[in-house]
Design a protein around this motif. Structure first.
Motif, PDB file in Angstrom:
ATOM      1  N   GLN A  47       5.332  -5.548  11.660  1.00 18.63           N
ATOM      2  CA  GLN A  47       6.472  -5.888  10.819  1.00 18.63           C
ATOM      3  C   GLN A  47       6.836  -4.654   9.995  1.00 18.63           C
ATOM      4  N   TYR A  48       8.073  -4.600   9.542  1.00 19.11           N
ATOM      5  CA  TYR A  48       8.469  -3.554   8.604  1.00 19.11           C
ATOM      6  C   TYR A  48       8.086  -3.980   7.189  1.00 19.11           C
ATOM      7  N   TYR A  49       7.437  -3.102   6.449  1.00 20.33           N
ATOM      8  CA  TYR A  49       7.247  -3.262   5.009  1.00 20.33           C
ATOM      9  C   TYR A  49       8.094  -2.172   4.347  1.00 20.33           C
ATOM     10  N   ILE A  50       9.047  -2.587   3.501  1.00 21.31           N
ATOM     11  CA  ILE A  50      10.071  -1.693   2.964  1.00 21.31           C
ATOM     12  C   ILE A  50       9.767  -1.381   1.497  1.00 21.31           C
ATOM     13  N   PRO A  51       9.750  -0.102   1.084  1.00 21.11           N
ATOM     14  CA  PRO A  51       9.574   0.209  -0.345  1.00 21.11           C
ATOM     15  C   PRO A  51      10.619  -0.532  -1.174  1.00 21.11           C
ATOM     16  N   VAL A  52      10.185  -1.138  -2.256  1.00 25.21           N
ATOM     17  CA  VAL A  52      11.086  -1.964  -3.057  1.00 25.21           C
ATOM     18  C   VAL A  52      12.262  -1.144  -3.589  1.00 25.21           C
ATOM     19  N   GLU A  53      12.072   0.157  -3.776  1.00 25.57           N
ATOM     20  CA  GLU A  53      13.161   1.011  -4.268  1.00 25.57           C
ATOM     21  C   GLU A  53      14.292   1.130  -3.251  1.00 25.57           C
ATOM     22  N   ASP A  54      14.017   0.818  -1.975  1.00 23.61           N
ATOM     23  CA  ASP A  54      15.022   0.940  -0.924  1.00 23.61           C
ATOM     24  C   ASP A  54      15.643  -0.407  -0.547  1.00 23.61           C
ATOM     25  N   VAL A  55      15.424  -1.397  -1.408  1.00 19.74           N
ATOM     26  CA  VAL A  55      16.021  -2.730  -1.232  1.00 19.74           C
ATOM     27  C   VAL A  55      16.957  -2.976  -2.413  1.00 19.74           C
ATOM     28  N   ARG A  56      18.132  -3.495  -2.142  1.00 15.63           N
ATOM     29  CA  ARG A  56      19.070  -3.770  -3.244  1.00 15.63           C
ATOM     30  C   ARG A  56      18.533  -4.935  -4.088  1.00 15.63           C
ATOM     31  N   ARG A  94       3.511  -6.638  -4.761  1.00 18.58           N
ATOM     32  CA  ARG A  94       3.360  -5.654  -5.836  1.00 18.58           C
ATOM     33  C   ARG A  94       2.058  -4.877  -5.728  1.00 18.58           C
ATOM     34  N   GLU A  95       0.974  -5.561  -5.415  1.00 18.90           N
ATOM     35  CA  GLU A  95      -0.331  -4.914  -5.296  1.00 18.90           C
ATOM     36  C   GLU A  95      -0.972  -5.329  -3.977  1.00 18.90           C
ATOM     37  N   SER A  96      -1.803  -4.439  -3.435  1.00 23.27           N
ATOM     38  CA  SER A  96      -2.465  -4.743  -2.175  1.00 23.27           C
ATOM     39  C   SER A  96      -3.766  -3.963  -2.066  1.00 23.27           C
ATOM     40  N   PRO A  97      -4.810  -4.572  -1.492  1.00 23.48           N
ATOM     41  CA  PRO A  97      -6.048  -3.830  -1.241  1.00 23.48           C
ATOM     42  C   PRO A  97      -5.907  -2.855  -0.077  1.00 23.48           C
ATOM     43  N   ILE A  98      -4.779  -2.946   0.657  1.00 25.14           N
ATOM     44  CA  ILE A  98      -4.556  -2.073   1.803  1.00 25.14           C
ATOM     45  C   ILE A  98      -3.704  -0.890   1.361  1.00 25.14           C
ATOM     46  N   PRO A  99      -4.192   0.320   1.505  1.00 22.77           N
ATOM     47  CA  PRO A  99      -3.441   1.495   1.040  1.00 22.77           C
ATOM     48  C   PRO A  99      -2.077   1.606   1.715  1.00 22.77           C
ATOM     49  N   GLY A 100      -1.074   1.951   0.902  1.00 24.37           N
ATOM     50  CA  GLY A 100       0.231   2.287   1.443  1.00 24.37           C
ATOM     51  C   GLY A 100       1.254   1.182   1.471  1.00 24.37           C
ATOM     52  N   ILE A 101       0.880  -0.063   1.085  1.00 28.78           N
ATOM     53  CA  ILE A 101       1.870  -1.142   1.171  1.00 28.78           C
ATOM     54  C   ILE A 101       2.118  -1.845  -0.159  1.00 28.78           C
ATOM     55  N   ALA A 102       1.556  -1.345  -1.244  1.00 28.12           N
ATOM     56  CA  ALA A 102       1.900  -1.898  -2.555  1.00 28.12           C
ATOM     57  C   ALA A 102       3.359  -1.567  -2.864  1.00 28.12           C
ATOM     58  N   ASN A 103       4.003  -2.481  -3.605  1.00 20.85           N
ATOM     59  CA  ASN A 103       5.412  -2.326  -3.986  1.00 20.85           C
ATOM     60  C   ASN A 103       6.326  -2.205  -2.763  1.00 20.85           C
TER      61      ASN A 103
END
Length: 254
Positions: A47-56, A94-103
């Motif tokens: 699946q795509y996980y999108i940085p929240v800054e790149d979502v309107r 917002r938070e995740s134990p998996i590096p790279g997918i928080a926020n």
């Protein structure tokens, strides 16, 4: 052990997406990013996980509920574009134990009207960078039967090899016996092959075997050799390759 290569990506594997990803709802761009992440929630595709800054942000509507998974706590949001509302269409992590997918935000695929990688539309789900799909012409003889009735026979099939699936044999229409086939209204899409232009059920011995064959009329450019050809589910028919009957594979299409 199967006779075709399996999907071997572990759940929660994360990789960068090296492509621009966009998603559209009601003619409005909801997502536009070059920083998406592939996240495998299951081994078969990401699946795509999108940085929240790149979502309107003004298009996300909090629904005051959360979901727990091994990736963390996801806060459920709807999508609102003008008069178009898609409830529970997004999950904000917002938070995740998996590096790279928080926020990041993970969208339900069908909550958006269209997805694009660069300027090409993608259907069904993101294409896995670890899945290979090859369409190869062959002179091996293929015969398709159901309960002893021959449905198709060819010495010039196009063989499609796709990671995680059994080999599919695409056959010229002139080598298919349509007297046993009934057109179906089923339509499916594949992110690697395109959208089907027809499905057929088989009538054999007074029984109807639903959706045993299909055709891609308009394919992705990578799979152009199969355009207009007919393929049969190995799981629902008896396939003979060079005179040898193949064991029916056990997949989710069985």
């Amino acid at each position: 052990m199967t006779d075709y290569p399996a999907n071997i990506v572990p759940v929660n594997h994360v990789e960068p997406v090296p492509r621009r990803v966009r998603a559209i709802l009601a003619d409005e761009t909801v997502v536009d990013t070059t920083r998406a992440r592939y996240v495998w929630e299951k081994p078969t595709y990401p699946q795509y996980y999108i940085p929240v800054e790149d979502v309107r942000p003004e298009l996300l509507v909090a629904e005051q509920k959360a979901e727990q998974s091994s990736r963390g706590t996801a806060h459920v949001h709807g999508l609102q574009v003008g008069g178009t509302h898609r409830p529970s269409g997004a999950r904000l992590l917002r938070e995740s134990p998996i590096p790279g997918i928080a926020n990041t935000v993970r969208f339900e695929w069908a909550a958006l009207d269209a997805w694009y990688e660069e300027d090409e539309q993608v259907f069904v789900h993101p294409r896995s960078p670890y899945t290979r799909v090859d369409a190869l012409r062959s002179t091996r003889r293929v015969r398709i039967e159901r309960d002893g009735t021959v449905l198709a026979e060819s010495s010039a099939p196009v063989m499609v090899f796709e990671t995680g699936l059994p080999t599919r044999y695409y056959i010229n229409r002139t080598e298919v016996d349509f007297s046993h086939l009934i057109p179906s209204d089923t339509v499916t899409e594949c992110p690697y092959k395109g959208a089907t232009g027809g499905y057929w059920s088989a009538r054999v011995g007074g029984r109807i075997h639903r959706d045993v064959a299909w055709c891609y009329e308009f394919t992705t450019r990578q799979l152009l050799p199969i355009a207009g050809l007919i393929a049969f589910y190995n799981e629902r028919t008896d396939v003979f390759l060079d005179g040898r009957e193949l064991e029916r594979p056990k997949t989710h299409f069985a």
